[in-house]
Design a protein around this motif. Structure first.
Motif, PDB file in Angstrom:
ATOM      1  N   LYS A  14      11.226  -3.685   1.003  1.00 36.04           N
ATOM      2  CA  LYS A  14      12.467  -3.242   0.364  1.00 36.04           C
ATOM      3  C   LYS A  14      12.979  -1.933   0.951  1.00 36.04           C
ATOM      4  O   LYS A  14      14.186  -1.706   1.060  1.00 36.04           O
ATOM      5  CB  LYS A  14      12.173  -3.085  -1.133  1.00 36.04           C
ATOM      6  N   THR A  15      12.061  -1.048   1.349  1.00 35.53           N
ATOM      7  CA  THR A  15      12.451   0.307   1.752  1.00 35.53           C
ATOM      8  C   THR A  15      12.274   0.600   3.238  1.00 35.53           C
ATOM      9  O   THR A  15      12.890   1.530   3.757  1.00 35.53           O
ATOM     10  CB  THR A  15      11.639   1.352   0.965  1.00 35.53           C
ATOM     11  N   GLY A  16      11.393  -0.131   3.911  1.00 32.31           N
ATOM     12  CA  GLY A  16      11.169   0.120   5.329  1.00 32.31           C
ATOM     13  C   GLY A  16      10.223   1.263   5.639  1.00 32.31           C
ATOM     14  O   GLY A  16      10.103   1.675   6.800  1.00 32.31           O
ATOM     15  N   TYR A  17       9.539   1.797   4.637  1.00 35.34           N
ATOM     16  CA  TYR A  17       8.598   2.890   4.888  1.00 35.34           C
ATOM     17  C   TYR A  17       7.377   2.398   5.675  1.00 35.34           C
ATOM     18  O   TYR A  17       7.045   1.206   5.654  1.00 35.34           O
ATOM     19  CB  TYR A  17       8.127   3.501   3.566  1.00 35.34           C
ATOM     20  N   ASP A  18       6.678   3.346   6.336  1.00 34.34           N
ATOM     21  CA  ASP A  18       5.431   3.017   7.017  1.00 34.34           C
ATOM     22  C   ASP A  18       4.245   3.744   6.383  1.00 34.34           C
ATOM     23  O   ASP A  18       3.172   3.840   6.965  1.00 34.34           O
ATOM     24  CB  ASP A  18       5.511   3.340   8.515  1.00 34.34           C
ATOM     25  N   GLU A  19       4.466   4.269   5.170  1.00 39.36           N
ATOM     26  CA  GLU A  19       3.372   4.885   4.414  1.00 39.36           C
ATOM     27  C   GLU A  19       3.569   4.566   2.946  1.00 39.36           C
ATOM     28  O   GLU A  19       4.684   4.578   2.422  1.00 39.36           O
ATOM     29  CB  GLU A  19       3.340   6.410   4.610  1.00 39.36           C
ATOM     30  N   VAL A  20       2.462   4.270   2.279  1.00 37.91           N
ATOM     31  CA  VAL A  20       2.503   4.033   0.842  1.00 37.91           C
ATOM     32  C   VAL A  20       1.474   4.932   0.182  1.00 37.91           C
ATOM     33  O   VAL A  20       0.339   5.065   0.650  1.00 37.91           O
ATOM     34  CB  VAL A  20       2.242   2.550   0.499  1.00 37.91           C
ATOM     35  N   SER A  21       1.885   5.591  -0.893  1.00 36.38           N
ATOM     36  CA  SER A  21       0.999   6.462  -1.649  1.00 36.38           C
ATOM     37  C   SER A  21       0.669   5.788  -2.978  1.00 36.38           C
ATOM     38  O   SER A  21       1.565   5.376  -3.713  1.00 36.38           O
ATOM     39  CB  SER A  21       1.676   7.812  -1.898  1.00 36.38           C
ATOM     40  N   LEU A  22      -0.619   5.662  -3.256  1.00 37.24           N
ATOM     41  CA  LEU A  22      -1.077   5.066  -4.513  1.00 37.24           C
ATOM     42  C   LEU A  22      -1.240   6.205  -5.517  1.00 37.24           C
ATOM     43  O   LEU A  22      -2.218   6.947  -5.482  1.00 37.24           O
ATOM     44  CB  LEU A  22      -2.393   4.323  -4.304  1.00 37.24           C
ATOM     45  N   THR A  23      -0.260   6.363  -6.382  1.00 47.20           N
ATOM     46  CA  THR A  23      -0.178   7.563  -7.200  1.00 47.20           C
ATOM     47  C   THR A  23      -0.746   7.364  -8.601  1.00 47.20           C
ATOM     48  O   THR A  23      -0.713   6.272  -9.159  1.00 47.20           O
ATOM     49  CB  THR A  23       1.275   8.059  -7.312  1.00 47.20           C
ATOM     50  N   SER A  24      -1.249   8.439  -9.138  1.00 45.13           N
ATOM     51  CA  SER A  24      -1.704   8.560 -10.527  1.00 45.13           C
ATOM     52  C   SER A  24      -2.296   9.952 -10.629  1.00 45.13           C
ATOM     53  O   SER A  24      -2.343  10.700  -9.644  1.00 45.13           O
ATOM     54  CB  SER A  24      -2.750   7.505 -10.878  1.00 45.13           C
ATOM     55  N   LEU A  25      -2.776  10.295 -11.791  1.00 47.74           N
ATOM     56  CA  LEU A  25      -3.456  11.581 -11.925  1.00 47.74           C
ATOM     57  C   LEU A  25      -4.816  11.550 -11.234  1.00 47.74           C
ATOM     58  O   LEU A  25      -5.324  12.586 -10.812  1.00 47.74           O
ATOM     59  CB  LEU A  25      -3.647  11.933 -13.407  1.00 47.74           C
ATOM     60  N   SER A  26      -5.415  10.364 -11.114  1.00 50.20           N
ATOM     61  CA  SER A  26      -6.742  10.259 -10.519  1.00 50.20           C
ATOM     62  C   SER A  26      -6.953   8.842 -10.005  1.00 50.20           C
ATOM     63  O   SER A  26      -7.623   8.028 -10.629  1.00 50.20           O
ATOM     64  CB  SER A  26      -7.821  10.620 -11.553  1.00 50.20           C
ATOM     65  N   THR A  27      -6.366   8.542  -8.845  1.00 52.17           N
ATOM     66  CA  THR A  27      -6.338   7.171  -8.338  1.00 52.17           C
ATOM     67  C   THR A  27      -7.731   6.621  -8.059  1.00 52.17           C
ATOM     68  O   THR A  27      -8.003   5.443  -8.307  1.00 52.17           O
ATOM     69  CB  THR A  27      -5.468   7.105  -7.073  1.00 52.17           C
ATOM     70  N   THR A  74       0.941   0.843   9.087  1.00 54.14           N
ATOM     71  CA  THR A  74       1.217   1.401   7.758  1.00 54.14           C
ATOM     72  C   THR A  74       0.014   2.175   7.252  1.00 54.14           C
ATOM     73  O   THR A  74      -1.124   1.696   7.326  1.00 54.14           O
ATOM     74  CB  THR A  74       1.554   0.278   6.759  1.00 54.14           C
ATOM     75  N   ARG A  75       0.273   3.340   6.735  1.00 59.24           N
ATOM     76  CA  ARG A  75      -0.797   4.184   6.211  1.00 59.24           C
ATOM     77  C   ARG A  75      -0.837   4.097   4.695  1.00 59.24           C
ATOM     78  O   ARG A  75       0.201   4.184   4.037  1.00 59.24           O
ATOM     79  CB  ARG A  75      -0.578   5.630   6.649  1.00 59.24           C
ATOM     80  N   VAL A  76      -2.020   3.919   4.138  1.00 55.33           N
ATOM     81  CA  VAL A  76      -2.228   3.946   2.695  1.00 55.33           C
ATOM     82  C   VAL A  76      -2.858   5.291   2.353  1.00 55.33           C
ATOM     83  O   VAL A  76      -3.916   5.642   2.893  1.00 55.33           O
ATOM     84  CB  VAL A  76      -3.147   2.800   2.238  1.00 55.33           C
ATOM     85  N   SER A  77      -2.219   6.043   1.472  1.00 51.71           N
ATOM     86  CA  SER A  77      -2.737   7.372   1.141  1.00 51.71           C
ATOM     87  C   SER A  77      -2.955   7.511  -0.358  1.00 51.71           C
ATOM     88  O   SER A  77      -2.344   6.812  -1.168  1.00 51.71           O
ATOM     89  CB  SER A  77      -1.780   8.466   1.631  1.00 51.71           C
ATOM     90  N   ILE A  78      -3.863   8.405  -0.703  1.00 50.55           N
ATOM     91  CA  ILE A  78      -4.139   8.759  -2.094  1.00 50.55           C
ATOM     92  C   ILE A  78      -3.932  10.262  -2.190  1.00 50.55           C
ATOM     93  O   ILE A  78      -4.535  11.026  -1.432  1.00 50.55           O
ATOM     94  CB  ILE A  78      -5.576   8.385  -2.486  1.00 50.55           C
ATOM     95  N   PRO A  79      -3.067  10.733  -3.112  1.00 48.34           N
ATOM     96  CA  PRO A  79      -2.704  12.162  -3.123  1.00 48.34           C
ATOM     97  C   PRO A  79      -3.885  13.110  -3.265  1.00 48.34           C
ATOM     98  O   PRO A  79      -3.958  14.118  -2.600  1.00 48.34           O
ATOM     99  CB  PRO A  79      -1.766  12.263  -4.336  1.00 48.34           C
ATOM    100  N   SER A  80      -4.823  12.805  -4.169  1.00 43.49           N
ATOM    101  CA  SER A  80      -5.965  13.687  -4.365  1.00 43.49           C
ATOM    102  C   SER A  80      -7.167  12.832  -4.718  1.00 43.49           C
ATOM    103  O   SER A  80      -7.064  11.906  -5.515  1.00 43.49           O
ATOM    104  CB  SER A  80      -5.689  14.702  -5.482  1.00 43.49           C
ATOM    105  N   GLN A  81      -8.304  13.142  -4.098  1.00 37.20           N
ATOM    106  CA  GLN A  81      -9.483  12.309  -4.278  1.00 37.20           C
ATOM    107  C   GLN A  81     -10.474  12.975  -5.225  1.00 37.20           C
ATOM    108  O   GLN A  81     -10.723  14.177  -5.140  1.00 37.20           O
ATOM    109  CB  GLN A  81     -10.166  12.044  -2.925  1.00 37.20           C
ATOM    110  N   ARG A  82     -11.065  12.194  -6.132  1.00 36.46           N
ATOM    111  CA  ARG A  82     -12.098  12.699  -7.027  1.00 36.46           C
ATOM    112  C   ARG A  82     -13.397  12.846  -6.245  1.00 36.46           C
ATOM    113  O   ARG A  82     -13.857  11.930  -5.570  1.00 36.46           O
ATOM    114  CB  ARG A  82     -12.321  11.730  -8.184  1.00 36.46           C
ATOM    115  N   LEU A  83     -14.015  14.004  -6.365  1.00 35.16           N
ATOM    116  CA  LEU A  83     -15.231  14.280  -5.614  1.00 35.16           C
ATOM    117  C   LEU A  83     -16.376  13.346  -5.991  1.00 35.16           C
ATOM    118  O   LEU A  83     -17.165  12.937  -5.140  1.00 35.16           O
ATOM    119  CB  LEU A  83     -15.663  15.724  -5.865  1.00 35.16           C
ATOM    120  N   ASP A  84     -16.477  12.996  -7.280  1.00 33.92           N
ATOM    121  CA  ASP A  84     -17.628  12.222  -7.721  1.00 33.92           C
ATOM    122  C   ASP A  84     -17.421  10.723  -7.574  1.00 33.92           C
ATOM    123  O   ASP A  84     -18.286   9.940  -7.947  1.00 33.92           O
ATOM    124  CB  ASP A  84     -18.001  12.567  -9.167  1.00 33.92           C
TER     125      ASP A  84
END
Length: 625
Positions: A308-321, A343-353
Motif C-alpha cells: 500500500k505504501t511502498g516502504y522498504d522498512e517495517v517497524s513492529l511497534t508496541s511498548l515492548s514488542t 525489506t528491513r524488519v525493525s523493533i524500536p526497543s528490545q527487552r534485555l531479558d
C-alpha cells in the motif's frame, strides 16, 4: 460568526518560496481519505511540524476511523515552523488543513493530539494561528469544538482552560461517539454549553469547564478538580479501552508523504499495553491491559501495508514488542516472507531479558541498523527499586547475542535522578557501558572493530501522573548537572559516547507533568513571550518560562522539586487509568524497600485494579510464562 469552509491554498502558495521545507504545506498527498461532500468535518492536529507529526500512529488510526464513518470527513493539520507561522500572521493567512487547505476554524471539531508535555505551547500556537479563542469560555456557537487526547492527557489540568473536552484513553470508538453526539446536538439547535454537558455524559470524556478546583482537606498547593456546583458530571473520569483490539485495522497508514519523515517507515502495532510494571513509566500504566494480535494478522498486515505504501522498512511497534508471546514465530515468518526483497524488519526497543541469540538473528533481517536496550538504571538495587526486573547478566547476554549476530551499534537508555539514586548508581551506568564495549571487542573480529559503537543516552527522571512515583520530586538542577559530570568522568573507554538531556527542558516537563490548573497561566505566559516548539532545543528558552512563572506568582522549581505527601489529593486524580490509588501506594512502598512486583501476564494478577474497574482482560495469543 462561523468561518466558511473553502480552499485557501492560493493565499498560502505565495509564501512557499520564502520558507524552509515548503513541502510541509503542500496538499494532495497520495492516499488521503477525506470526503469533500461530508456534512460533518473534523480536523486532527499534531502540534509539531509535518515530518514529525505525519508518522504518528495515533493520528493515523483516528484519521482512518473517522473517514470510514458515513457522513464524516476528517482532514489533518500540523503546526507551521516559525518562519511560515510568522509569514502567515503577517499576511493574514490562518492555519489551514492539509488536504483541503481550509481554515481550521471552519471545521465542526478540531482534535489536538497531546504527545508529550513539551507540546503545551504549540497547542496555544495552533489555536491562535487558527483564529480560535484560546480559552474555552470565550468561544461561542460559531467556533469549532476543541477536543484533545493522546498519551499526555492523564494530567490535563495545565491545558484545562484551553480545551473544551479531553478524551481520556483509547480513541477509536470514543472519538466517533463524541463526533456523532456533537453532530446530533448541533443539528438539533443545542447551545455550546448544552453540548458540553451532554458530551460529559459519554464515558471517558472530561469537560474541564464543568469542574472547579478545590483545596479542602489534604492536597497539594495546586488543589484538585471536583464537579462544579450543580453540575451532574462524574467525580472520576475513567479512561476508555477498545472493546476488541484484534478487530481494529493493524494498517492505519494510508498517506504517502511528500517529504522525508522523522520515522519514515511502515508501522504495525503488534500489541497494545505492557504489564511489566516499571514504576516510573506512565505508558505502562495508561495502556493496560495487554492485548496481542495474532501472528497471522501481523504477517498479512505487513505484506498489505508494504504494498500500500511502498516502504522498504517495517517497524513492529508496541511498548515492548519482544514481550509478544509469539514474537519469534512472527519474526521468522516475516523474514521468510520478505527474503530477497531488501525489506528491513525493525523493533524500536528490545527487552534485555527476552533478547537472545535466536531473537537477534530474527530481528537482523537483511539490513542491520542499531540495537537499542533500556536498562534504565546502572545498579541492580536501583533496577529493583524501579521494578525493571532485568539483570546485568541479561544485558551481557543480549548485547553479546547482538554483536555475534552481526550488529555493530548498541544504544543504552538510562535515567538519572530516580528515587533512591546515589553516586554509586551513576558510576554503575558507566561501568555497564564500558562492559558492553568490552563484550564487543571480545566478539567482533579485529577487522570490524572500527565499526563498533556503544552510546549512552541519559534522561532526567520526570515524576509522572498515574504512576507509583507520582508523589516523588524531580532532582534539582544543580544536582542533575553534578551527576551528569560524574557520569562523564566515570566512563573509562573513550569509544563510549555519552549523551544527556538538558536539565532546563526537564524542569519544564516536570512542571507540566505534576502541576495543576494554576500552571495554565505559566503556559499562556510563556507562549505570549514567544515560546513554541519547546521540544526543539534551538527553540527552547527557559527565560520565557521563568518570566511567565514570576508573572503568575509561581516558582517553577517549587513545582518540580517539592515531593507530595502520600495522603494528599493530587491535581490529576479525577482522571483515572483504572488503576487504584491503593495499588500505586503499595508499589511506592515496595519501591522504598527495593521489592519487585512480577508481570501479571507471566504469573497471576498483581492487583492494579484495571481489569475489574474497566471490565477488560489481558488477551494473549500464546504463552508468555
Amino acid at each position: 460568526m462561523r468561518v466558511p469552509y473553502e480552499n485557501r491554498f492560493g493565499d498560502l502558495e505565495p509564501l512557499l518560496p520564502r520558507v524552509e521545507k515548503p513541502s510541509r504545506y503542500i496538499d494532495h498527498e497520495w492516499g488521503t481519505l477525506s470526503s469533500p461532500e461530508a456534512a460533518y468535518r473534523a480536523c486532527l492536529i499534531y502540534p509539531d511540524v509535518y515530518e514529525v507529526g505525519l508518522p504518528n500512529q495515533g493520528i493515523a488510526i483516528l484519521y482512518a476511523t473517522l473517514n470510514a464513518q458515513e457522513g464524516i470527513s476528517c482532514e489533518r493539520g500540523y503546526v507551521p515552523w516559525v518562519d511560515m507561522a510568522d509569514l502567515m500572521r503577517e499576511a493574514g493567512v490562518p492555519l489551514l488543513s492539509l488536504e483541503g487547505a481550509a481554515p481550521v476554524a471552519s471545521f465542526d471539531v478540531v482534535g489536538i493530539h497531546i504527545p508529550h508535555e513539551m507540546a503545551a505551547t504549540n497547542v496555544l500556537e495552533t489555536l491562535d494561528l487558527a483564529g480560535i479563542p484560546l480559552h474555552s469560555h470565550d468561544r461561542d456557537d460559531g467556533d469549532p469544538l476543541i477536543i484533545a487526547g493522546g498519551p499526555s492527557v492523564y494530567n490535563p489540568e495545565p491545558l484545562a482552560p484551553f480545551i473544551d473536552a479531553f478524551l481520556i484513553g483509547e480513541g477509536e470508538e470514543h472519538i466517533v461517539e463524541v463526533c456523532r453526539a456533537h453532530e446530533r446536538l448541533r443539528d438539533g439547535g443545542a447551545t455550546r454549553a448544552e453540548i458540553l454537558r451532554e458530551l460529559a455524559r459519554i464515558p471517558g470524556t472530561y469537560v474541564p469547564s464543568l469542574y472547579t478546583v478545590s483545596h479542602e482537606g489534604p492536597c497539594t498547593e495546586h488543589g484538585y478538580a471536583v464537579p462544579a456546583d450543580g453540575e451532574d458530571v462524574p467525580s472520576t473520569v475513567h479512561k476508555r479501552v477498545v472493546a476488541d483490539f484484534a478487530a481494529t485495522d493493524p494498517v492505519p497508514q494510508s498517506v504517502v508523504p511528500f517529504a522525508q519523515l522523522v520515522h519514515d517507515r511502515l508501522s504495525i502495532e503488534v500489541l497494545r499495553g505492557c504489564a511489566r510494571g516499571c514504576r516510573f513509566c506512565q505508558a505502562g500504566m495508561t495502556y493496560r491491559p495487554v492485548r496481542e494480535r495474532t501472528p497471522d494478522q501481523i504477517v498479512s498486515a505487513v505484506v498489505r501495508g508494504l504494498e500500500k505504501t511502498g516502504y522498504d522498512e517495517v517497524s513492529l511497534t508496541s511498548l515492548s514488542t519482544t514481550d509478544h508471546s509469539c514474537c519469534r514465530e512472527m519474526l521468522n515468518r516475516l523474514n521468510a516472507r520478505l527474503a530477497d526483497t531488501g525489506t528491513r524488519v525493525s523493533i524500536p526497543s528490545q527487552r534485555l531479558d527476552s533478547f537472545g541469540v535466536d531473537m537477534a538473528a530474527s530481528v537482523a533481517g537483511e539490513k542491520k541498523g542499531g540495537l537499542t536496550f533500556a536498562p534504565e538504571a546502572g545498579s541492580q538495587r536501583l533496577r529493583d527499586v524501579i521494578n525493571k526486573n532485568v539483570t546485568e547478566e541479561d544485558l551481557e547476554r543480549a548485547t553479546r547475542a547482538g554483536f555475534e549476530a552481526g550488529w555493530r551499534r548498541v544504544k543504552l537508555y538510562f535515567m538519572m535522578g530516580l528515587p533512591g539514586e546515589t553516586d554509586d548508581d551513576i558510576v554503575a551506568i558507566a561501568q555497564l557501558a564500558d562492559r558492553t564495549y568490552e563484550i564487543a571487542r571480545e566478539v567482533v573480529p579485529p577487522a570490524q572493530r572500527g565499526g563498533v559503537s556503544v552510546s549512552v543516552s541519559c534522561s532526567v527522571f520526570i515524576p509522572k501522573a498515574s504512576t507509583p512515583f507520582q508523589w516523588c520530586a524531580q532532582l534539582d538542577d544543580a544536582e542533575v548537572k553534578r551527576r551528569q559530570q560524574l557520569l562523564i568522568r566515570s566512563v573509562r573507554n573513550r569509544a563510549v559516547r555519552v549523551h544527556y538531556h538538558d536539565a532546563d527542558t526537564s524542569l519544564i516537563e516536570a512542571v507540566l507533568s505534576r502541576g495543576g490548573r494554576d500552571v495554565a497561566a505559566i503556559v499562556e505566559g510563556a507562549w505570549r513571550r514567544g515560546a513554541r516548539f519547546d521540544a526543539w532545543t534551538e527553540q527552547f528558552s527557559l527565560e520565557r518560562w521563568e518570566q511567565a512563572a514570576e508573572e503568575a506568582s509561581m516558582n517553577l522549581r517549587a513545582v518540580a522539586h517539592a515531593p507530595y505527601a502520600i495522603d494528599a489529593r493530587l491535581p490529576w486524580e479525577h482522571v483515572s487509568t483504572g488503576a487504584s490509588r491503593g495499588f500505586f501506594e503499595r508499589e511506592y512502598r515496595r519501591a522504598l524497600n527495593a521489592q519487585t512486583t512480577p508481570d501479571c501476564t507471566r504469573t497471576s494478577c498483581t492487583g492494579c485494579g484495571i481489569c475489574p474497574t474497566l471490565g477488560v482482560d489481558n488477551v494473549l495469543v500464546g504463552d508468555r510464562s
